[in-house]
Motif scaffolding. Structure first.
Motif, PDB file in Angstrom:
ATOM      1  N   ALA A   1     -29.220 -18.775 -40.411  1.00  0.00           N
ATOM      2  CA  ALA A   1     -30.227 -18.606 -39.348  1.00  0.00           C
ATOM      3  C   ALA A   1     -31.382 -19.592 -39.568  1.00  0.00           C
ATOM      4  CB  ALA A   1     -30.735 -17.169 -39.331  1.00  0.00           C
ATOM      5  N   GLU A   2     -31.798 -19.707 -40.834  1.00  0.00           N
ATOM      6  CA  GLU A   2     -32.870 -20.652 -41.165  1.00  0.00           C
ATOM      7  C   GLU A   2     -32.384 -22.098 -40.954  1.00  0.00           C
ATOM      8  OE1 GLU A   2     -35.932 -20.379 -41.799  1.00  0.00           O
ATOM      9  OE2 GLU A   2     -36.609 -21.892 -43.236  1.00  0.00           O
ATOM     10  N   ALA A   3     -31.132 -22.346 -41.349  1.00  0.00           N
ATOM     11  CA  ALA A   3     -30.571 -23.700 -41.168  1.00  0.00           C
ATOM     12  C   ALA A   3     -30.551 -24.070 -39.687  1.00  0.00           C
ATOM     13  CB  ALA A   3     -29.170 -23.772 -41.759  1.00  0.00           C
TER      14      ALA A   3
ATOM     15  N   LEU B   1     -30.738 -27.975 -39.157  1.00  0.00           N
ATOM     16  CA  LEU B   1     -29.707 -28.415 -40.114  1.00  0.00           C
ATOM     17  C   LEU B   1     -28.307 -28.104 -39.580  1.00  0.00           C
ATOM     18  CD1 LEU B   1     -28.754 -29.468 -42.871  1.00  0.00           C
ATOM     19  CD2 LEU B   1     -29.694 -27.436 -43.926  1.00  0.00           C
ATOM     20  N   VAL B   2     -28.186 -27.046 -38.771  1.00  0.00           N
ATOM     21  CA  VAL B   2     -26.911 -26.793 -38.083  1.00  0.00           C
ATOM     22  C   VAL B   2     -27.173 -26.658 -36.588  1.00  0.00           C
ATOM     23  CG1 VAL B   2     -25.854 -25.650 -40.071  1.00  0.00           C
ATOM     24  CG2 VAL B   2     -26.918 -24.250 -38.302  1.00  0.00           C
ATOM     25  N   ASN B   3     -26.128 -26.971 -35.813  1.00  0.00           N
ATOM     26  CA  ASN B   3     -26.256 -26.906 -34.356  1.00  0.00           C
ATOM     27  C   ASN B   3     -26.189 -25.471 -33.860  1.00  0.00           C
ATOM     28  OD1 ASN B   3     -25.266 -29.537 -35.162  1.00  0.00           O
ATOM     29  ND2 ASN B   3     -25.076 -29.982 -32.994  1.00  0.00           N
ATOM     30  N   ARG B   4     -25.197 -24.710 -34.383  1.00  0.00           N
ATOM     31  CA  ARG B   4     -24.990 -23.332 -33.914  1.00  0.00           C
ATOM     32  C   ARG B   4     -24.434 -22.480 -35.032  1.00  0.00           C
ATOM     33  NH1 ARG B   4     -25.115 -23.303 -28.219  1.00  0.00           N
ATOM     34  NH2 ARG B   4     -25.093 -25.471 -27.535  1.00  0.00           N
ATOM     35  N   VAL B   5     -24.692 -21.166 -34.917  1.00  0.00           N
ATOM     36  CA  VAL B   5     -24.173 -20.205 -35.902  1.00  0.00           C
ATOM     37  C   VAL B   5     -23.301 -19.190 -35.162  1.00  0.00           C
ATOM     38  CG1 VAL B   5     -24.806 -18.439 -37.598  1.00  0.00           C
ATOM     39  CG2 VAL B   5     -26.242 -20.477 -37.331  1.00  0.00           C
ATOM     40  N   TYR B   6     -22.144 -18.880 -35.757  1.00  0.00           N
ATOM     41  CA  TYR B   6     -21.217 -17.906 -35.159  1.00  0.00           C
ATOM     42  C   TYR B   6     -20.814 -16.884 -36.203  1.00  0.00           C
ATOM     43  CZ  TYR B   6     -20.691 -21.312 -31.422  1.00  0.00           C
ATOM     44  OH  TYR B   6     -20.941 -22.173 -30.384  1.00  0.00           O
ATOM     45  N   PRO B   7     -20.412 -15.674 -35.751  1.00  0.00           N
ATOM     46  CA  PRO B   7     -19.808 -14.746 -36.708  1.00  0.00           C
ATOM     47  C   PRO B   7     -18.624 -15.430 -37.394  1.00  0.00           C
ATOM     48  CG  PRO B   7     -20.161 -13.670 -34.592  1.00  0.00           C
ATOM     49  CD  PRO B   7     -20.468 -15.128 -34.393  1.00  0.00           C
ATOM     50  N   GLN B   8     -18.451 -15.130 -38.669  1.00  0.00           N
ATOM     51  CA  GLN B   8     -17.406 -15.798 -39.469  1.00  0.00           C
ATOM     52  C   GLN B   8     -16.060 -15.885 -38.738  1.00  0.00           C
ATOM     53  OE1 GLN B   8     -17.444 -16.863 -42.932  1.00  0.00           O
ATOM     54  NE2 GLN B   8     -15.270 -17.209 -42.949  1.00  0.00           N
ATOM     55  N   GLU B   9     -15.655 -14.765 -38.104  1.00  0.00           N
ATOM     56  CA  GLU B   9     -14.316 -14.742 -37.489  1.00  0.00           C
ATOM     57  C   GLU B   9     -14.231 -15.617 -36.229  1.00  0.00           C
ATOM     58  OE1 GLU B   9     -16.311 -12.218 -38.078  1.00  0.00           O
ATOM     59  OE2 GLU B   9     -16.652 -11.085 -36.222  1.00  0.00           O
ATOM     60  N   GLN B  10     -15.377 -16.041 -35.687  1.00  0.00           N
ATOM     61  CA  GLN B  10     -15.333 -16.902 -34.482  1.00  0.00           C
ATOM     62  C   GLN B  10     -15.543 -18.384 -34.791  1.00  0.00           C
ATOM     63  OE1 GLN B  10     -18.205 -15.671 -31.543  1.00  0.00           O
ATOM     64  NE2 GLN B  10     -17.463 -13.565 -31.572  1.00  0.00           N
ATOM     65  N   LEU B  11     -15.921 -18.676 -36.036  1.00  0.00           N
ATOM     66  CA  LEU B  11     -16.337 -20.049 -36.349  1.00  0.00           C
ATOM     67  C   LEU B  11     -15.258 -21.089 -36.030  1.00  0.00           C
ATOM     68  CD1 LEU B  11     -18.313 -22.149 -37.604  1.00  0.00           C
ATOM     69  CD2 LEU B  11     -17.227 -21.650 -39.803  1.00  0.00           C
TER      70      LEU B  11
ATOM     71  N   ALA C   1     -22.990 -18.384 -43.979  1.00  0.00           N
ATOM     72  CA  ALA C   1     -23.126 -19.686 -44.669  1.00  0.00           C
ATOM     73  C   ALA C   1     -24.481 -19.788 -45.369  1.00  0.00           C
ATOM     74  CB  ALA C   1     -22.974 -20.828 -43.663  1.00  0.00           C
ATOM     75  N   LYS C   2     -24.478 -20.544 -46.457  1.00  0.00           N
ATOM     76  CA  LYS C   2     -25.730 -20.784 -47.202  1.00  0.00           C
ATOM     77  C   LYS C   2     -25.812 -22.287 -47.507  1.00  0.00           C
ATOM     78  CE  LYS C   2     -27.130 -16.446 -48.721  1.00  0.00           C
ATOM     79  NZ  LYS C   2     -26.360 -15.715 -47.738  1.00  0.00           N
ATOM     80  N   PHE C   3     -27.000 -22.816 -47.365  1.00  0.00           N
ATOM     81  CA  PHE C   3     -27.205 -24.254 -47.545  1.00  0.00           C
ATOM     82  C   PHE C   3     -28.226 -24.503 -48.639  1.00  0.00           C
ATOM     83  CE2 PHE C   3     -25.650 -23.587 -43.355  1.00  0.00           C
ATOM     84  CZ  PHE C   3     -24.880 -24.701 -43.046  1.00  0.00           C
ATOM     85  N   GLY C   4     -28.067 -25.597 -49.357  1.00  0.00           N
ATOM     86  CA  GLY C   4     -29.080 -25.960 -50.340  1.00  0.00           C
ATOM     87  C   GLY C   4     -28.687 -27.202 -51.106  1.00  0.00           C
TER      88      GLY C   4
END
Ligand code: CO8
Length: 258
Positions: A172-174, A179-189, A129-132
């Motif tokens: 990761a920066e988000a 800005l986000v609570n948690r990050v997961y590999p795309q297939e687990q999101l 994911a990318k945020f801006g």
């Protein structure tokens, strides 16, 4: 509910709303916002059947790449105001929906897409994911609440950096800046988002609803007023059979049935 630009699915008390314009990276045009508005209105009325909501984007590349630039390009000031007002209505509906809303951010969340994500109560993101808020690259400012909700969420300094530069940050920066609570590999999101939605859906729905109201409204108050408001909502819980069921279940060493 049948729509052209969004897909609505519902099972086991969880509603999933997918923005579905993959050719335009799920950009929000007027029709998509109107569809979201009518979908959210129905969801809000169905607190008996829907206890938590997930909003995501179709495909693996984009959550929502912003408001639709082709739609906005010919607008005059009145048209810009009308479009921004519609976007604001939709974001406020998400924020004030009785049920908690999880953004499953599966790719680009730019401009109006980032604004949609930050209108949700909780954000999970995929590792790609990318945020801006790239509006300043287009000669405009955020118009769906970005200058207001982003500083409230991550603080003024960090928000200003994103708003003034228009730069994109990765997930990761988000996560680092809240800005986000948690990050997961795309297939687990989606699996992880569904797990959280199911956990929320299993709790006392009235209590969850009052929690959301208490946080959202309380954040607009000073601490003393906020605590007094919480006290009133706490008292309200005792007028609901949910409180009897939850506390009796604990004392009887069984799971509550909400
Ligand atoms: N609007 C319309 N179409 C879009 C948008 C968008 N926001 N984003 C992508 N698309 C379209 C592209 O035009 C392209 O279409 P086509 O295939 O017909 O040429 C297709 O999606 C695929 O996009 P790309 O080929 O550009 O894909 P890349 O992988 O090369 O790039 C990016 C992906 C980086 C996401 C790139 O598409 C991009 O920069 N998009 C624009 C991002 C942006 O600036 N978003 C902010 C928009 S402004 C906004 O949201 C303001 C909100 C408040 C409005 C207030 C109302 C007045």
């Amino acid at each position: 509910m049948a729509f052209e630009n969004i897909v609505f699915e519902q099972s086991d008390g969880i509603a999933k709303i997918t923005i579905n314009r993959p050719k335009a990276l799920n950009a929000l045009n007027k029709q998509t916002l109107l569809e979201l508005q009518s979908c959210l209105a129905e969801v809000a009325l169905n607190t008996a059947g829907i206890r938590s909501v997930i909003i995501t984007g179709s495909g693996e590349k984009s959550f929502v790449a912003g408001a639709d630039i082709s739609y906005m390009q010919p607008l005059d000031p009145a048209g810009g105001k009308t479009f921004a007002s519609l976007g604001h209505k939709v974001m406020a509906m998400v924020e004030n929906l009785p049920q908690p809303v999880i953004a499953a951010v599966n790719g680009f969340a730019l401009g109006g897409g980032c604004e949609l994500a930050i209108s949700c109560d909780i954000r999970y993101a995929s590792d790609n994911a990318k945020f801006g808020q790239p509006e300043v690259n287009l000669g405009v400012i955020p118009g769906f609440g970005g200058t207001q909700r982003l500083p409230r969420l991550i603080g003024k300094g960090l928000a200003n950096e994103l708003l003034f530069s228009g730069k994109m940050i990765d997930s990761a920066e988000a996560e680092r800046i809240g800005l986000v609570n948690r990050v997961y590999p795309q297939e687990q999101l989606m699996e992880e988002s569904m797990k959280l939605a199911a956990m929320i859906a299993s709790r006392g729905p009235g209590a969850v609803r009052l929690c959301k109201e208490s946080v959202n409204n309380g954040m607009e108050m000073d601490l003393n007023r906020g605590c007094a408001y919480e006290t009133d909502l706490f008292a309200l819980c005792f007028a609901d059979e949910e409180q009897q069921e939850g506390m009796s279940a604990f004392l009887e060493k069984r799971s509550p049935k909400f």
